[in-house]
Design an enzyme around this catalytic site. Structure first.
Site, short mmCIF file in Angstrom:
data_model
loop_
_atom_site.label_atom_id
_atom_site.label_comp_id
_atom_site.label_asym_id
_atom_site.label_seq_id
_atom_site.Cartn_x
_atom_site.Cartn_y
_atom_site.Cartn_z
N ARG A 151 0.88 -1.18 0.00
CA ARG A 151 0.00 0.00 0.00
C ARG A 151 0.91 1.21 0.00
O ARG A 151 2.12 1.11 0.10
CB ARG A 151 -1.01 -0.02 1.15
CG ARG A 151 -0.68 -0.73 2.41
CD ARG A 151 0.38 -0.09 3.25
NE ARG A 151 0.11 1.32 3.47
CZ ARG A 151 1.01 2.22 3.74
NH1 ARG A 151 2.28 1.90 3.86
NH2 ARG A 151 0.69 3.49 3.92
N GLY A 152 0.28 2.40 -0.10
CA GLY A 152 1.08 3.62 -0.24
C GLY A 152 1.24 3.90 -1.73
O GLY A 152 1.57 2.99 -2.51
N ALA A 153 0.99 5.17 -2.11
CA ALA A 153 0.90 5.50 -3.54
C ALA A 153 2.13 5.08 -4.37
O ALA A 153 1.99 4.38 -5.38
CB ALA A 153 0.58 6.98 -3.69
N ARG A 181 -7.01 -0.40 -7.16
CA ARG A 181 -7.35 0.66 -6.18
C ARG A 181 -7.50 1.97 -6.96
O ARG A 181 -6.66 2.28 -7.81
CB ARG A 181 -6.27 0.81 -5.10
CG ARG A 181 -6.31 -0.32 -4.06
CD ARG A 181 -5.44 -0.03 -2.86
NE ARG A 181 -6.09 0.83 -1.89
CZ ARG A 181 -5.47 1.34 -0.82
NH1 ARG A 181 -4.19 1.09 -0.60
NH2 ARG A 181 -6.12 2.12 0.02
N GLN A 197 -2.30 2.43 9.94
CA GLN A 197 -0.99 2.49 9.26
C GLN A 197 0.03 3.31 10.05
O GLN A 197 1.22 3.08 9.94
CB GLN A 197 -1.13 3.08 7.85
CG GLN A 197 -1.86 2.20 6.86
CD GLN A 197 -3.34 2.52 6.80
OE1 GLN A 197 -3.95 2.89 7.81
NE2 GLN A 197 -3.94 2.38 5.64
N ASP A 241 -1.96 10.61 -2.04
CA ASP A 241 -2.24 9.58 -3.05
C ASP A 241 -2.50 10.16 -4.42
O ASP A 241 -2.36 9.47 -5.43
CB ASP A 241 -3.44 8.74 -2.61
CG ASP A 241 -3.02 7.86 -1.45
OD1 ASP A 241 -3.01 8.33 -0.30
OD2 ASP A 241 -2.64 6.70 -1.71
N ASN A 296 -5.48 12.34 0.42
CA ASN A 296 -4.64 11.50 1.28
C ASN A 296 -5.55 10.74 2.24
O ASN A 296 -6.77 10.93 2.24
CB ASN A 296 -3.61 12.35 2.02
CG ASN A 296 -2.53 11.49 2.67
OD1 ASN A 296 -1.99 10.58 2.04
ND2 ASN A 296 -2.20 11.75 3.93
N LYS A 297 -4.94 9.91 3.07
CA LYS A 297 -5.69 9.05 4.00
C LYS A 297 -6.74 9.83 4.77
O LYS A 297 -6.49 10.96 5.20
CB LYS A 297 -4.69 8.38 4.95
CG LYS A 297 -5.27 7.43 5.95
CD LYS A 297 -6.16 6.36 5.35
CE LYS A 297 -5.46 5.50 4.32
NZ LYS A 297 -6.40 4.69 3.52
O1 MRU Z 1 -4.54 3.15 2.16
P1 MRU Z 1 -3.05 3.37 2.12
O2 MRU Z 1 -2.33 2.79 3.29
O3 MRU Z 1 -2.48 2.92 0.80
O4 MRU Z 1 -2.92 4.94 2.19
C1 MRU Z 1 -1.63 5.50 2.10
C2 MRU Z 1 -1.61 6.96 2.30
O5 MRU Z 1 -2.62 7.59 2.49
C3 MRU Z 1 -0.28 7.62 2.19
O6 MRU Z 1 -0.24 8.79 2.94
C4 MRU Z 1 -0.03 7.99 0.71
O7 MRU Z 1 -0.17 6.88 -0.10
C5 MRU Z 1 1.31 8.59 0.51
S1 MRU Z 1 2.55 7.37 0.50
C6 MRU Z 1 4.05 8.05 0.33
#
Ligand code: MRU
Length: 369
Positions: free
Chosen positions: A53-55, A94, A207, A248, A258-259
């Protein structure tokens, strides 16, 4: 990054050249387990179920997914229609992080322009590796640029501790190395600046509590896990000097997805005159979208991620129900922070204000896209 003395990345290609290895992030911080991805279906499941996970990491995983598609072509040749269908399946794993579509599209346009089966496979492997290396280099540069913000605060505070706040995990686990929001923290720590990080737990999947706390702890950075609602209180009492988050998807006008919960942190930071920075590689900009609130697709996930909490109990990882069994839950995974609440962006090219003009000045080649 070093984990217990060993250099580690979140993703790599095995020596057999047909297995993509990833850290299974669902099990951290309790277990460090490596998973094997050998097919496009494996990649899609890993992205959907948040093994990765994470962009930036989703983007790199998608790129390797295209490579696996070339390896596993059902025909002797790799036809464009087959590859396009596999790419479209990968992109739909996603919806919010634009890095996935960006990386998969880049892979498709390169591979479809190459002739010959083994040549396509070779080109796909090299391009996925190149995307991974570029993301590593971008994060390294984000760290160098963002460091100056922390160093400036440290000077202004007469070398007292700089308190940062971050949301979710925008660390190396969300990327390949260094992270985005954490990269400046790692550089500041390496240069001997006294920092402390408030880590939002980041419900529902935690996370922050699970991943950011694990990363920072392994690196030796002082941190404290807080509930998602604590940030405003800390800001009112002068306990936060700067907020740095990841993203993201960010529009070319500066709206930040973002999250879920990031927007509320930005509001609180704005109300308390605290700088709110967003760190991102250029692969996370959406150069086609003007209005983030109207245009960015927000993922909704399984309500059980809210109804249950995962943790370790007597050496076993378990899910525990925390709501009444019959209560429904709504799992909105991301929110959009409007550009007016963002102090600036930390990118691989430097830092800019959150405005279309400043973003496009840093990336002039995007002016007409
Ligand atoms: O749902 P996730 O864990 O994939 O969400 C991740 C985030 O919101 C991060 O802040 C974002 O992807 C930036 S990662 C460098």
């Amino acid at each position: 990054m070093k984990v217990d003395g060993n250099n580690m990345r979140t993703i790599w290609l095995d020596k057999d050249l047909s297995t993509v290895k990833v850290i299974d992030q669902r099990l951290l911080p309790h277990r460090l387990v490596i998973s094997d991805l050998k097919t496009v279906d494996h990649v899609i499941a890993a992205v959907k179920e948040m093994v990765v996970r994470g962009a930036p990491l989703i983007g790199v995983t998608g790129a390797y997914g295209v490579y696996l598609a070339t390896l596993n072509s059902p025909a002797k040749t790799i036809e464009d229609h087959y590859l396009a269908a596999e790419c479209s399946r990968l992109k739909s794993a996603r919806p919010t992080a634009v890095n996935l579509a960006w990386a998969v599209d880049r892979m498709f346009s390169l591979v479809s322009g190459v002739s010959g089966t083994s040549e396509k496979i070779d080109a796909a492997r090299k391009e996925a590796g190149k995307i991974a290396e570029e993301e590593v280099e971008s994060c390294r540069k984000i760290g160098e640029h963002g460091y100056h913000l922390i160093e400036g605060l440290h000077r202004r505070k007469n070398k007292e501790t700089v308190n940062l706040l971050t949301h979710c995990n925008a660390g190396w686990l969300a990327c390949v190395e260094y992270g985005t929001a954490t990269a400046p923290m790692y550089v500041a720590f390496d240069k001997g600046i006294d920092i402390h990080v408030w880590v939002d737990e980041t419900r529902p999947l935690n996370q922050g509590a699970r991943l950011t706390a694990w990363e920072l702890g392994k690196y030796g950075i002082r941190h404290t896990v807080i509930t998602d609602n604590a940030g405003g209180h800390l800001m009112q009492h002068g306990m936060v000097d700067i907020v740095i988050t990841g993203t993201d998807r960010t529009t070319y006008t500066g709206d930040v997805a973002n999250k879920i919960g990031t927007y509320l942190k930005a509001l609180a930071a704005h109300d308390n005159n605290i700088p709110f920075y967003v760190a991102l590689p250029s692969s996370t900009f959406d150069w086609t979208l003007r209005d983030g609130i109207k245009g960015i697709p927000i993922e909704t996930r399984d309500p059980d991620e809210i109804r249950y909490v995962q943790g370790m109990n007597h050496g076993m990882i378990k899910d525990v129900l925390i709501t009444p069994i019959a209560s429904p839950a709504g799992n909105f995974a991301f929110d959009v922070t409007p550009a007016r609440l963002v102090t600036g962006f930390i990118t691989e090219r430097g830092i800019c204000n959150a405005s279309e003009k400043e973003i496009l000045n840093l990336f002039p080649e995007r002016k007409n896209s």
